[in-house]
Design a protein around this motif. Structure first.
Motif, PDB file in Angstrom:
ATOM      1  N   TRP A 128     -16.207   2.469  -6.591  1.00 65.04           N
ATOM      2  CA  TRP A 128     -16.243   3.579  -5.117  1.00 65.04           C
ATOM      3  C   TRP A 128     -15.035   4.358  -4.824  1.00 65.04           C
ATOM      4  O   TRP A 128     -15.120   4.987  -3.713  1.00 65.04           O
ATOM      5  N   GLU A 129     -13.286   4.586  -6.673  1.00 67.66           N
ATOM      6  CA  GLU A 129     -12.924   5.434  -5.356  1.00 67.66           C
ATOM      7  C   GLU A 129     -14.039   6.717  -6.362  1.00 67.66           C
ATOM      8  O   GLU A 129     -13.376   7.298  -5.132  1.00 67.66           O
ATOM      9  N   LEU A 130     -14.678   6.089  -6.875  1.00 63.01           N
ATOM     10  CA  LEU A 130     -15.151   7.975  -7.209  1.00 63.01           C
ATOM     11  C   LEU A 130     -16.788   7.962  -6.358  1.00 63.01           C
ATOM     12  O   LEU A 130     -16.050   9.047  -5.072  1.00 63.01           O
ATOM     13  N   ILE A 131     -17.472   7.477  -5.394  1.00 63.49           N
ATOM     14  CA  ILE A 131     -17.931   7.987  -4.196  1.00 63.49           C
ATOM     15  C   ILE A 131     -16.679   7.331  -3.137  1.00 63.49           C
ATOM     16  O   ILE A 131     -17.362   8.196  -2.048  1.00 63.49           O
ATOM     17  N   GLY A 132     -15.638   7.376  -3.130  1.00 63.92           N
ATOM     18  CA  GLY A 132     -14.332   7.805  -1.781  1.00 63.92           C
ATOM     19  C   GLY A 132     -15.001   7.038  -0.899  1.00 63.92           C
ATOM     20  O   GLY A 132     -14.325   7.693   0.283  1.00 63.92           O
ATOM     21  N   VAL A 133     -14.861   5.792  -0.320  1.00 65.92           N
ATOM     22  CA  VAL A 133     -15.254   5.120   0.292  1.00 65.92           C
ATOM     23  C   VAL A 133     -14.012   4.364   0.892  1.00 65.92           C
ATOM     24  O   VAL A 133     -12.250   4.799   0.264  1.00 65.92           O
ATOM     25  N   PRO A 134     -13.247   5.413   2.125  1.00 69.33           N
ATOM     26  CA  PRO A 134     -11.999   4.826   2.714  1.00 69.33           C
ATOM     27  C   PRO A 134     -10.899   3.861   2.671  1.00 69.33           C
ATOM     28  O   PRO A 134     -10.285   3.875   2.344  1.00 69.33           O
ATOM     29  N   HIS A 135     -11.891   2.754   3.129  1.00 77.50           N
ATOM     30  CA  HIS A 135     -10.946   1.528   2.857  1.00 77.50           C
ATOM     31  C   HIS A 135     -11.348   0.111   1.731  1.00 77.50           C
ATOM     32  O   HIS A 135     -12.200   0.379   2.094  1.00 77.50           O
ATOM     33  N   ARG A 136     -10.649  -0.059   1.107  1.00 75.87           N
ATOM     34  CA  ARG A 136     -11.542  -1.418  -0.346  1.00 75.87           C
ATOM     35  C   ARG A 136     -10.325  -2.598  -0.150  1.00 75.87           C
ATOM     36  O   ARG A 136      -9.267  -2.564   0.281  1.00 75.87           O
ATOM     37  N   VAL A 137     -11.205  -3.172   0.360  1.00 77.08           N
ATOM     38  CA  VAL A 137     -10.345  -4.361   0.513  1.00 77.08           C
ATOM     39  C   VAL A 137     -10.866  -5.519  -0.547  1.00 77.08           C
ATOM     40  O   VAL A 137     -11.863  -5.659  -1.283  1.00 77.08           O
ATOM     41  N   VAL A 187     -18.966  -2.341  12.034  1.00 76.83           N
ATOM     42  CA  VAL A 187     -17.845  -1.527  10.600  1.00 76.83           C
ATOM     43  C   VAL A 187     -19.400  -1.404   9.847  1.00 76.83           C
ATOM     44  O   VAL A 187     -19.924  -1.834   9.679  1.00 76.83           O
ATOM     45  N   ASP A 188     -19.441  -0.313   9.565  1.00 80.53           N
ATOM     46  CA  ASP A 188     -20.218   0.287   8.463  1.00 80.53           C
ATOM     47  C   ASP A 188     -19.769  -0.542   7.200  1.00 80.53           C
ATOM     48  O   ASP A 188     -19.058   0.660   6.444  1.00 80.53           O
ATOM     49  N   VAL A 189     -19.679  -1.589   6.827  1.00 77.05           N
ATOM     50  CA  VAL A 189     -19.448  -1.380   5.762  1.00 77.05           C
ATOM     51  C   VAL A 189     -20.096  -2.391   4.703  1.00 77.05           C
ATOM     52  O   VAL A 189     -21.362  -2.376   5.065  1.00 77.05           O
ATOM     53  N   ILE A 190     -19.622  -2.399   3.095  1.00 78.67           N
ATOM     54  CA  ILE A 190     -20.117  -2.944   2.216  1.00 78.67           C
ATOM     55  C   ILE A 190     -19.797  -3.582   1.267  1.00 78.67           C
ATOM     56  O   ILE A 190     -18.467  -3.867   0.807  1.00 78.67           O
ATOM     57  N   LEU A 191     -20.742  -4.551   1.158  1.00 74.12           N
ATOM     58  CA  LEU A 191     -19.630  -5.924   0.111  1.00 74.12           C
ATOM     59  C   LEU A 191     -20.313  -5.932  -1.142  1.00 74.12           C
ATOM     60  O   LEU A 191     -21.962  -5.432  -1.040  1.00 74.12           O
ATOM     61  N   ASP A 192     -19.507  -5.485  -2.148  1.00 74.89           N
ATOM     62  CA  ASP A 192     -20.014  -5.578  -3.995  1.00 74.89           C
ATOM     63  C   ASP A 192     -20.648  -6.218  -4.088  1.00 74.89           C
ATOM     64  O   ASP A 192     -19.260  -7.580  -4.993  1.00 74.89           O
ATOM     65  N   ALA A 204     -18.070   9.512   6.100  1.00 77.72           N
ATOM     66  CA  ALA A 204     -18.188   8.041   4.782  1.00 77.72           C
ATOM     67  C   ALA A 204     -19.879   7.425   5.135  1.00 77.72           C
ATOM     68  O   ALA A 204     -19.489   7.238   5.686  1.00 77.72           O
ATOM     69  N   PRO A 205     -19.153   7.750   3.277  1.00 75.42           N
ATOM     70  CA  PRO A 205     -21.373   6.811   3.316  1.00 75.42           C
ATOM     71  C   PRO A 205     -20.904   5.471   3.386  1.00 75.42           C
ATOM     72  O   PRO A 205     -22.015   4.162   4.264  1.00 75.42           O
ATOM     73  N   PHE A 206     -19.666   4.730   3.287  1.00 77.42           N
ATOM     74  CA  PHE A 206     -19.611   3.411   4.023  1.00 77.42           C
ATOM     75  C   PHE A 206     -17.970   3.712   4.408  1.00 77.42           C
ATOM     76  O   PHE A 206     -17.061   4.396   3.341  1.00 77.42           O
ATOM     77  N   THR A 207     -17.912   2.708   5.367  1.00 79.86           N
ATOM     78  CA  THR A 207     -16.211   2.658   5.669  1.00 79.86           C
ATOM     79  C   THR A 207     -15.214   2.069   5.321  1.00 79.86           C
ATOM     80  O   THR A 207     -14.436   2.328   4.991  1.00 79.86           O
ATOM     81  N   VAL A 208     -15.316   1.113   5.553  1.00 79.09           N
ATOM     82  CA  VAL A 208     -15.115  -0.334   4.762  1.00 79.09           C
ATOM     83  C   VAL A 208     -15.460  -0.880   2.675  1.00 79.09           C
ATOM     84  O   VAL A 208     -17.635  -0.584   3.244  1.00 79.09           O
ATOM     85  N   VAL A 209     -15.447  -0.640   2.023  1.00 77.26           N
ATOM     86  CA  VAL A 209     -16.208  -1.505   1.018  1.00 77.26           C
ATOM     87  C   VAL A 209     -15.347  -2.920   0.375  1.00 77.26           C
ATOM     88  O   VAL A 209     -14.249  -3.093   0.115  1.00 77.26           O
ATOM     89  N   ILE A 210     -15.748  -4.091  -0.024  1.00 77.70           N
ATOM     90  CA  ILE A 210     -14.965  -5.608  -0.369  1.00 77.70           C
ATOM     91  C   ILE A 210     -15.125  -5.626  -1.292  1.00 77.70           C
ATOM     92  O   ILE A 210     -16.762  -5.838  -1.459  1.00 77.70           O
ATOM     93  N   CYS A 211     -14.323  -5.176  -1.954  1.00 76.10           N
ATOM     94  CA  CYS A 211     -15.085  -5.629  -3.902  1.00 76.10           C
ATOM     95  C   CYS A 211     -13.664  -7.035  -3.975  1.00 76.10           C
ATOM     96  O   CYS A 211     -12.766  -7.631  -4.282  1.00 76.10           O
ATOM     97  N   PRO A 212     -14.768  -8.643  -4.191  1.00 75.11           N
ATOM     98  CA  PRO A 212     -14.676  -9.753  -4.682  1.00 75.11           C
ATOM     99  C   PRO A 212     -14.382 -10.159  -6.219  1.00 75.11           C
ATOM    100  O   PRO A 212     -15.796  -9.389  -6.334  1.00 75.11           O
ATOM    101  N   ILE A 213     -13.812 -10.212  -5.848  1.00 75.07           N
ATOM    102  CA  ILE A 213     -13.525 -10.167  -8.105  1.00 75.07           C
ATOM    103  C   ILE A 213     -14.169 -12.410  -8.133  1.00 75.07           C
ATOM    104  O   ILE A 213     -13.563 -12.758  -7.823  1.00 75.07           O
ATOM    105  N   GLY A 214     -15.498 -11.476  -9.202  1.00 77.45           N
ATOM    106  CA  GLY A 214     -15.377 -13.417  -9.819  1.00 77.45           C
ATOM    107  C   GLY A 214     -16.059 -14.086  -8.365  1.00 77.45           C
ATOM    108  O   GLY A 214     -16.398 -14.717  -8.579  1.00 77.45           O
ATOM    109  N   MET A 215     -17.337 -12.911  -7.465  1.00 73.58           N
ATOM    110  CA  MET A 215     -17.812 -13.536  -6.565  1.00 73.58           C
ATOM    111  C   MET A 215     -18.679 -14.830  -7.209  1.00 73.58           C
ATOM    112  O   MET A 215     -18.538 -15.656  -6.497  1.00 73.58           O
TER     113      MET A 215
END
Lengths: 581, 581
Positions: free
Chosen positions: B532-541, B514-519, B481-492
C-alpha cells in the motif's frame, strides 16, 4: 441541461444510404454522424445514450465481481500469431505495420491480450477465479458495413474474460455472467430473450445469446410460448418425429416435370402437399494427401423435406462433415448425378454419393424427389423398397413454426431478434494455444479454464430503436433515454410567466437528480414537439401563457397518443412521483 | 472494494527498460502492463486513477459549457488530405489501408473531424459559440516510445475544439478554457504552472501550457518568483539589456587557441569570463527557383554570448529565417568561412554571410570570437571599429537563471516541468483549409474562428508520480488516488475481533461514499504495508488484536514518516472528518 447550451441537430430527411429505421432515426435525430463507411462520430445526443448503457453495464459487471481494465486498441501481431488468429482470421481483422515495420492489429476482441495478462499475473489457483473486462473501442473491417451502428466497423464493446482453475469453476463463472446479463438487459427496459446458441467447435451447451426482439432483426429466434425454452435457429433442435413411417402405397415412377426445378413448383404441378416432396442438397468434402494437399473430393447428398431448410450448423456436426464442408461444384454434381441441380435425387446416381437423411425424411413414405435427369422427378419413392434404409439419419434442418418444442410443453414459434450480448464457455482453447498456466493446489501447472462475454454497447441503442419507435421517431426506455424529461416552454422569450415557471420546474427537477432538458432555444411549438418526439424523450411538459393563466400545463408520455392537461401547482411533485423519486 | 475481489499485482523489481520513476513505480505497483513498445494495458489499479482524472476533466469541461461527443479512432485519409496533414505530418501519423484499399489514419488529434462536423451542423452564427470535446484513445507512432505513459504511442487524451463567429469570441472561448484548466489542475492537487507558450505559425500570444512541476520534467519553465509571470523556455523573452555598450579598450588581435574550440575552453585558456566570449552558430536557408526547386542556399551567422544558448523558436521569427531554416552543412561552412566549426567568427569570412546578433552581443565591447582559422581566436573585437555596427539585432537566446523578468518585478528562475495540458487559439487555419463556414448576422459566409485544448489524461498520472513519490513508492493526492483509504487488518483470518472491527469500519466508510479498500488477502503485515505504500493510498488504518484490546488502532497519512495511535472508538467519525465528509 439547457438546450441552448447543448447540440441539437435534427434533419427532416434521413440520408439515402440509411436502410433500417434505427439508422434513419439516429441520423435524423443527430445521434450519430457518418465519417466514412461504418465509421461514425457519436454526437452529444447519441453519446448520452451510450454512456447510460455503459454505466448500467459497468455497475452490473462490478456487482458480479468482474474487474475493469482497458486493453490497447492497437495490439502486436506477434501475440495474435500465438493463437494462429493473425493468419486464420479473415479480412475483418485489420492488420497494419508500424514505422518500424512490425505487424499490428486493431482489436476486434482481446482474448490474446487478456490471456497474456493471465499467464503473467495469475500464478496460483489462490488468485482464481478472476474476471477481467473492458468497455473499449473495437474495429472489424466488415466487407459491407451497413445499418448504422448495427453493423459498423468501429464500435464499442464490453468484453469480459473469466479465468478459472477447472471446468466446474468456469461453468460457475459462466452462470454468474449469464445472470449478470439478465440483470443488465432487464435494466435496459427492452423486450429481449436469452437464447441457447451453438457453441461451435468447443462443444457443450454453454453458449447463450441475448437477443433484443425486433421484427427487423437479422437473427431468427425459436421459442416455446409455454415455457422458457429459446434458442437461435442454428441451435434449436427439431425433435425426432414420433409417428412411425406409413406403409408404401404407391409404385415408384418417373414423372415429367418440365421446367419445375423446385419442390414448390413440383408440388404445385402434381397437386400434392409440399410435405410429400424431398429436397436434395449436394455438399463436398476435400480429401487430402499426407502432405495436406487436396487430392480429391467426396460428394454428399443431404435430403430434407420439401418444406424444410438445411441448417448448416447442424450439418457441421455430422461425422464426416464436422471437419469442414462446402457446397459441391457444378462439375462435381454433374460428375456424380449425371445432371445439373434442380432434378437431383438419391436414386440412379451416376457415381456413389454419401447420403445424410433428415429425421423427418426418414419417416416419409411415397415421397417425391429428382430423377437425376432434366425435367423429371420420381414419385412414390419408399425406403427399403426403392432404395436401402438410410444409414445416416440426423437433425439437419431448421425448425419451422409449429414444430414441437424440445421442452415438451408446446409448439415452437419463431421471431426475429438482434444479438446484443453473448456469453460463451471457452474451455482451454486459448490457454493451451498460448501456454497460459497456473499452479494448482498440488503445485502442478494447469491450463486456465476460460469464458468470454460480450455486449455490443453501441449496437444496443440501435436495437432499442428497432424495437421501440413509431412514425414520429424513437421511443426510449427511461434507463437509457438521452434525457428523461423535456420541458417545452412556449414563447419563453416573450413571457416572463412562462420563463419563470419553466425555470422553476427545471431547477426543481434538476435538484432532485432528474436528467431534464429545458428547451430554451426559442423554436416554434411545432418544431420543438417534432424534435423531442423524434429524439424520443419519455416525458414532456409543455408550459404556455394560456395554460399558466388557467393554472394548467400539458404532460405527455412519449408512448401516449395525446397530451393530458394537469394542474400546474404540484406538477413537480407529480412528475417526481411518476419517476419514482 | 475488498482486495480479495480486486486485482493487486505488485512486483519487487521494475523491468530493466523502465527509465523514469513513474514508469518504474507504475510497473511495480501493477498499474500498467506493457503489451508492446509504447502500448500498455491499463490494469484495474491504474484504470481507477485514469477514471478519476477523466471524471474531473469531464465535470469541469461540462461546467465550462463544452459538449462531449466521441469521434472515431479510425479516420478516413481523405479528410486529412483537406488540410494537407495526411502528407505533411511525419511518421507519427499512423496511416494504413482498409480491405478496400482506402487510406485511413488512427487519430493523433481530431481537428479535421470536428471541423467537418462544424461545417455540416453549425450553419448560423446563432448556433455559436460551440465547444465540442472527447476523451478518447489516440495514437502517435513515436520513433522511440519510452518512459511508460509519459511518452507512449497509444494514450488517452481529452481534446476540445471551440468554434466562434469572430476572433473576439474565439479569444473569450480560449480564456474560458484556460480558466477551466486551472480549475481542473487545482482539483488534481498537483503543483503546476500555467506558462505562456509559443503559438507557432499562428501568431499572437494565445497559447498556454499547463506544466506539472517535477525535477525529471522534459521541459524547462521560466518563471518570476515575484509575480505570476511564467513561460516555457521557447517563449520566455530575454529583455533588451539596459546598459549602454562600454567603450572599446583593447586592440583587436589574433590569439592562438590550439585545440580550444568551445567558448568555455577559450575563456579558461585566456583567463577571461565566459561572458566576454561570443558563440558563432551557422544556419542556412534554401533558395528556390520559380518552380520551387532548390537552386542554392544562403548562409547565416548567428552570434550569442558564450554563456547563452540559441533559441530555435525565436530564431524562427527573424525575417528571412521565418520560412524555415536548417543548420548549415559542413561544406557550406567551409565554403563561407574557410575553416571548420570551432573557430568561426564574423570577421574575415571567405564569402559574405547574413549576420543576426543577439541583443546581449550587440552591447558587448572587447569581445572574443573565432578567427576563421583553425586553432585561433580574435580578442578585443569591437562593433563599429573592427566590423560594422550590427544591422539585425534580435532576441535569439534562451533565458538563463537570474535574467530580469519581463514583468519588471524580479529575476527569472528556471524549473523543470511535464506538459499535461495545452490551450491554443487556432484562428481560421483549419476552417479555411476545409472551407468550413457559417452565415453571419448579415447572411454572409464567414470562416469559423477556432481554438483547441488538450489534456493528456494518461500522462497525468505519470506526471503526478514524478512529482509525488518517495523511496517507498507513489504518493497520490486524494482526488485521483486509486483508493482514498486502505484498511489493513492484521491476522483477520485468525481473529474474530479484528475481522469484526475491520468489517465495521469498512462498511461505515463505504456507506459514507468513501473510496475505501479492505485488505482481506491475508498477507503478512510487512507485505501489506509495502504494497500500500508502493500503491500510495493516502490514508491507512491498521487494526490488530493487540490494538483492539488496548482500544486503539494505527493511522498513517502516506506523507507522514510515522503512524500514530488513535482511539478505536470514534475512528470512523475521525476519518470522515479528516476526509471532509
Amino acid at each position: 441541461m439547457k438546450a441552448s447550451q447543448f447540440l441539437i441537430s435534427t434533419l427532416r430527411d434521413a440520408p439515402a444510404d440509411a436502410e433500417v429505421v434505427s439508422h434513419k432515426l439516429m441520423m435524423r435525430a443527430g445521434f450519430i454522424k457518418k465519417l466514412g463507411a461504418g465509421v461514425y462520430t457519436y454526437m452529444p445526443m447519441g453519446l448520452r445514450v451510450i454512456r447510460k448503457v455503459e454505466a448500467i453495464v459497468r455497475e452490473e459487471m462490478n456487482r458480479a465481481g468482474a474487474i475493469e481494465c482497458t486493453m490497447p486498441v492497437v495490439q502486436p501481431g506477434d501475440l495474435w500469431r500465438e493463437t494462429g488468429r493473425f493468419d486464420k482470421m479473415g479480412e475483418e481483422l485489420l492488420r497494419f505495420k508500424d514505422r518500424h515495420d512490425n505487424d499490428f492489429v486493431i482489436q476486434p476482441t482481446s482474448e490474446e491480450v487478456v490471456t497474456d495478462i493471465a499467464r503473467q499475473d495469475f500464478r496460483s489457483y489462490k488468485q482464481l477465479p478472476k474476471n477481467l473486462y473492458q468497455i473499449q473501442t473495437k474495429f472489424r473491417d466488415e466487407r459491407r458495413p451497413r445499418f448504422g451502428l448495427m453493423r459498423g466497423r468501429e464500435f464499442i464493446m464490453k468484453d469480459a474474460y473469466s479465468f478459472d482453475k477447472d471446468a466446474d469453476g468456469a461453468k460457475a463463472s459462466y452462470q454468474n455472467m449469464a445472470q449478470a446479463y439478465r440483470r443488465i438487459f432487464d435494466r435496459f427496459g427492452l423486450n429481449y430473450r436469452a437464447v441457447a446458441a451453438d457453441s461451435g467447435a468447443i462443444g457443450g451447451d454453454l453458449s447463450e445469446e441475448f437477443q433484443v426482439i425486433a421484427a427487423t432483426g437479422e437473427d431468427a429466434i425459436v421459442y416455446c410460448p409455454e415455457s422458457d425454452y429459446a434458442a437461435n435457429i442454428e441451435k434449436a433442435e427439431a425433435l425426432a418425429p414420433t409417428q412411425a413411417r406409413p406403409a408404401a402405397s404407391q409404385p415408384m415412377q418417373v414423372t415429367p416435370t418440365p421446367g419445375k426445378s423446385t419442390c414448390a413448383d413440383v408440388a404445385e404441378l402434381l397437386n400434392v402437399p409440399l410435405q410429400s416432396t424431398v429436397k436434395s442438397l449436394v455438399l463436398a468434402t476435400d480429401v487430402l494427401d499426407e502432405a495436406g494437399a487436396v487430392k480429391g473430393s467426396e460428394v454428399w447428398l443431404l435430403l430434407v423435406r420439401g418444406d424444410h431448410d438445411m441448417n448448416e450448423v447442424k450439418v457441421g456436426k455430422v461425422p464426416g462433415l464436422n471437419q469442414g464442408f462446402r457446397f459441391a461444384t457444378e462439375e462435381e454434381i454433374v460428375d456424380h448425378f449425371g445432371t445439373r441441380p434442380g432434378y437431383l435425387g438419391p436414386i440412379n446416381t451416376r457415381k456413389p454419393v454419401r447420403l445424410v437423411v433428415d429425421r423427418d425424411v426418414a419417416v416419409m413414405a411415397d415421397w417425391i424427389c429428382g430423377a437425376n435427369e432434366v425435367d423429371a422427378h420420381i414419385t412414390g419413392v419408399n425406403w427399403g423398397r426403392d432404395l436401402p434404409e438410410p444409414e445416416v439419419v440426423a437433425d439437419i434442418r431448421n425448425i419451422v413454426e409449429g414444430d414441437l418444442s424440445p421442452c415438451g410443453k408446446g409448439k415452437l414459434a419463431i421471431e426475429r431478434g438482434i444479438e446484443i450480448g453473448h456469453v460463451f464457455y471457452l474451455g482451454t482453447k486459448y490457454s493451451k494455444a498460448m501456454n497460459a498456466t497456473f499452479l494448482d493446489v498440488n503445485g502442478k501447472t494447469q491450463f486456465f479454464e476460460m469464458g468470454c462475454y460480450g455486449i455490443g454497447v453501441t449496437r444496443l441503442p440501435a436495437a432499442a430503436i428497432e424495437q421501440n419507435h413509431d412514425e414520429r421517431g424513437m421511443i426510449w426506455p427511461e434507463s437509457i433515454a438521452p434525457f428523461t424529461v423535456v420541458i417545452c416552454p412556449i414563447g419563453m422569450d416573450r413571457s416572463e410567466a412562462v420563463k419563470a415557471e419553466a425555470t422553476k420546474l427545471y431547477e426543481t427537477l434538476l435538484a432532485a437528480g432528474v436528467d431534464v432538458i429545458l428547451d430554451d432555444r426559442g423554436e416554434r411549438p411545432g418544431v420543438m414537439f417534432a424534435d423531442w418526439e423524434l429524439i424520443g424523450v419519455p416525458h414532456r411538459v409543455v408550459l404556455s401563457d394560456r395554460g399558466i393563466q388557467a393554472g394548467e400545463c400539458e404532460y405527455q408520455f412519449r408512448r401516449d397518443a395525446e397530451a393530458q392537461k394537469l394542474p400546474l401547482a404540484g406538477m413537480d411533485a407529480w412528475l417526481l412521483e411518476k419517476l419514482g423519486r
